[in-house]
Design a protein around this motif. Structure first.
Motif, short mmCIF file in Angstrom:
data_model
loop_
_atom_site.label_atom_id
_atom_site.label_comp_id
_atom_site.label_asym_id
_atom_site.label_seq_id
_atom_site.Cartn_x
_atom_site.Cartn_y
_atom_site.Cartn_z
N ASP A 140 38.34 80.58 -83.12
CA ASP A 140 38.44 81.85 -83.82
C ASP A 140 37.31 82.79 -83.40
O ASP A 140 36.24 82.35 -82.99
CB ASP A 140 38.41 81.64 -85.34
CG ASP A 140 37.05 81.16 -85.82
OD1 ASP A 140 36.76 79.97 -85.61
OD2 ASP A 140 36.28 81.98 -86.38
N GLY A 141 37.58 84.09 -83.49
CA GLY A 141 36.59 85.09 -83.13
C GLY A 141 37.22 86.23 -82.35
O GLY A 141 38.39 86.19 -81.98
N THR A 142 36.43 87.25 -82.09
CA THR A 142 36.88 88.40 -81.32
C THR A 142 36.88 88.06 -79.84
O THR A 142 35.86 87.61 -79.29
CB THR A 142 35.96 89.61 -81.58
OG1 THR A 142 35.98 89.93 -82.98
CG2 THR A 142 36.41 90.81 -80.78
N ASP A 143 38.02 88.25 -79.19
CA ASP A 143 38.18 87.88 -77.78
C ASP A 143 37.51 88.92 -76.88
O ASP A 143 37.80 90.11 -76.95
CB ASP A 143 39.67 87.80 -77.47
CG ASP A 143 39.97 87.16 -76.13
OD1 ASP A 143 39.03 86.99 -75.32
OD2 ASP A 143 41.14 86.83 -75.88
N THR A 176 31.58 86.74 -84.62
CA THR A 176 31.93 85.60 -83.79
C THR A 176 32.70 86.11 -82.59
O THR A 176 33.71 86.81 -82.74
CB THR A 176 32.78 84.58 -84.57
OG1 THR A 176 32.06 84.15 -85.72
CG2 THR A 176 33.11 83.38 -83.70
N LEU A 177 32.23 85.78 -81.39
CA LEU A 177 32.84 86.24 -80.15
C LEU A 177 33.29 85.04 -79.34
O LEU A 177 32.62 84.00 -79.32
CB LEU A 177 31.82 87.07 -79.36
CG LEU A 177 31.17 88.23 -80.12
CD1 LEU A 177 30.06 88.86 -79.29
CD2 LEU A 177 32.22 89.28 -80.50
N VAL A 178 34.42 85.17 -78.65
CA VAL A 178 34.95 84.06 -77.86
C VAL A 178 35.37 84.53 -76.48
O VAL A 178 35.72 85.69 -76.28
CB VAL A 178 36.14 83.37 -78.56
CG1 VAL A 178 35.72 82.75 -79.88
CG2 VAL A 178 37.29 84.34 -78.76
N ILE A 199 30.68 82.08 -79.61
CA ILE A 199 29.30 82.46 -79.91
C ILE A 199 29.29 83.15 -81.27
O ILE A 199 29.87 84.22 -81.44
CB ILE A 199 28.73 83.37 -78.81
CG1 ILE A 199 28.67 82.59 -77.49
CG2 ILE A 199 27.36 83.90 -79.20
CD1 ILE A 199 28.41 83.44 -76.28
N ARG A 200 28.66 82.50 -82.22
CA ARG A 200 28.57 83.03 -83.58
C ARG A 200 27.10 83.36 -83.87
O ARG A 200 26.23 82.51 -83.69
CB ARG A 200 29.10 81.99 -84.58
CG ARG A 200 29.29 82.50 -85.99
CD ARG A 200 29.65 81.37 -86.95
NE ARG A 200 30.78 80.57 -86.50
CZ ARG A 200 32.05 80.86 -86.76
NH1 ARG A 200 32.35 81.92 -87.47
NH2 ARG A 200 33.02 80.07 -86.32
N ARG A 208 28.67 93.58 -76.01
CA ARG A 208 29.74 92.65 -75.67
C ARG A 208 30.01 92.59 -74.18
O ARG A 208 30.29 91.51 -73.64
CB ARG A 208 31.01 93.03 -76.44
CG ARG A 208 30.88 92.86 -77.95
CD ARG A 208 32.17 93.20 -78.67
NE ARG A 208 32.04 92.97 -80.10
CZ ARG A 208 33.02 93.16 -80.98
NH1 ARG A 208 34.22 93.58 -80.53
NH2 ARG A 208 32.85 92.93 -82.27
N GLU A 209 29.96 93.72 -73.49
CA GLU A 209 30.19 93.69 -72.05
C GLU A 209 29.12 92.87 -71.34
O GLU A 209 29.41 92.10 -70.42
CB GLU A 209 30.25 95.11 -71.49
CG GLU A 209 31.49 95.88 -71.91
CD GLU A 209 31.66 97.19 -71.14
OE1 GLU A 209 30.84 97.45 -70.22
OE2 GLU A 209 32.60 97.94 -71.45
N SER A 210 27.88 93.05 -71.76
CA SER A 210 26.80 92.30 -71.12
C SER A 210 26.95 90.80 -71.41
O SER A 210 26.66 89.97 -70.54
CB SER A 210 25.44 92.81 -71.60
OG SER A 210 25.15 92.38 -72.92
N LEU A 211 27.43 90.46 -72.59
CA LEU A 211 27.62 89.05 -72.94
C LEU A 211 28.72 88.43 -72.09
O LEU A 211 28.59 87.30 -71.59
CB LEU A 211 27.94 88.91 -74.42
CG LEU A 211 28.18 87.48 -74.92
CD1 LEU A 211 26.96 86.60 -74.67
CD2 LEU A 211 28.53 87.49 -76.42
#
Length: 279
Positions: A140-143, A176-178, A199-200, A208-211
């Motif tokens: 789960d998380g934002t793709d 939370t990002l995935v 990644i939570r 987000r782009e850098s991640l």
């Protein structure tokens, strides 16, 4: 012993009988020292390496084969991890081994694996009657993967990480990002290892782009699954300093085993046992 002594990357005959000596432990300390973690101080994270074994079989007292799945949870603070091919060979050494009952299997697995890693290992056996209850889901998380980014770096590049433009230290968020774009290579064979990563965190917003660029930067990196997750956790903490951070990777299986490490600085944090579609 060094990695050159490991069965990984070498032709090895499959064992005919149970043999705990097949397990090849690897010290965690060298990788953690390379990350700048002080061995004399407590680890800055906790967590576990969750292994799923899909090819576990043995013989009962009458010689009839039995099968099961198994989930092994190895604590992150154990001094050693287990090289994956040796784990596979060890599990296959049960294939033609007669055991009186399931409790004998459990006892041997717990004893041998605990001795190899230097810490108690949690064991969960999944019997065939429960196979139908095993489900497929996604983390789960934002793709992040739909972001339109230009990629130029394929070796770990923590310098890519930064806070989101306009964010402030006083603005704390939780998200939370995935991504399904984590790939690294086996440091012995060079074979690709594919994973989804979650990644939570809680803290100042991470760009987000850098991640995503940072996650993709592991694409040509040679590192064990556990080491990659610890590096990701360490790099994000140093670059973005979130107050809370949990990194969880679900790697696709190889040789009937998948490895799913997670690391967190959040007390009492845990992760779900979701099995993704690619696993």
């Amino acid at each position: 012993m060094s990695l050159t002594d490991a069965p990984l990357g070498h032709h090895v005959a499959y064992p005919a009988q149970y043999d705990p000596a097949l397990l090849f432990p690897i010290e965690r300390a060298a990788n953690r020292t390379a990350l700048g973690l002080n061995a004399a101080k407590p680890l800055p994270f906790h967590g576990a390496d969750i292994w799923t074994a899909y090819e576990l079989s043995w013989l009962n007292a009458k010689g009839k084969p039995l099968v099961a799945m198994a989930v092994f949870t190895i604590p992150a603070d154990s001094p050693r991890l287990i090289e994956s091919k040796s784990f596979k060979l060890y599990l296959n050494s049960f294939n033609q081994t007669r055991l009186d009952d399931e409790s004998t299997l459990r006892e041997r697995l717990a004893r041998d694996l605990g001795a190899a890693v230097g810490a108690p290992v949690r064991l969960d056996l999944i019997a065939p009657r429960d196979f139908a209850r095993q489900t497929i889901a996604e983390l789960d998380g934002t793709d992040l993967d739909a972001l339109d980014v230009a990629i130029e770096t394929y070796q770990p590049a923590p310098e890519l990480l930064r806070h989101a433009a306009g964010s402030r230290d006083t603005e704390v968020i939780e998200e939370t990002l995935v991504s399904r774009l984590l790939k690294s290579n086996c440091p012995v064979t060079g074979q690709p290892d594919w994973a989804s990563v979650q990644i939570r965190y809680r803290g100042r917003a991470i760009d987000r782009e850098s991640l995503l660029k940072y996650i993709v930067s592991f694409r040509e990196h040679a590192g064990f699954h556990e080491h990659c997750v610890e590096q990701i956790h360490t790099d994000i903490m140093r670059a973005c300093a979130p107050s809370e951070l949990t990194v969880y990777a679900r790697y696709t299986r190889r040789g009937g085993l998948d490895i799913n490490p997670w690391r967190s600085n959040v007390p009492h944090a845990s992760v779900g046992g979701v099995r993704t579609a690619r696993q």
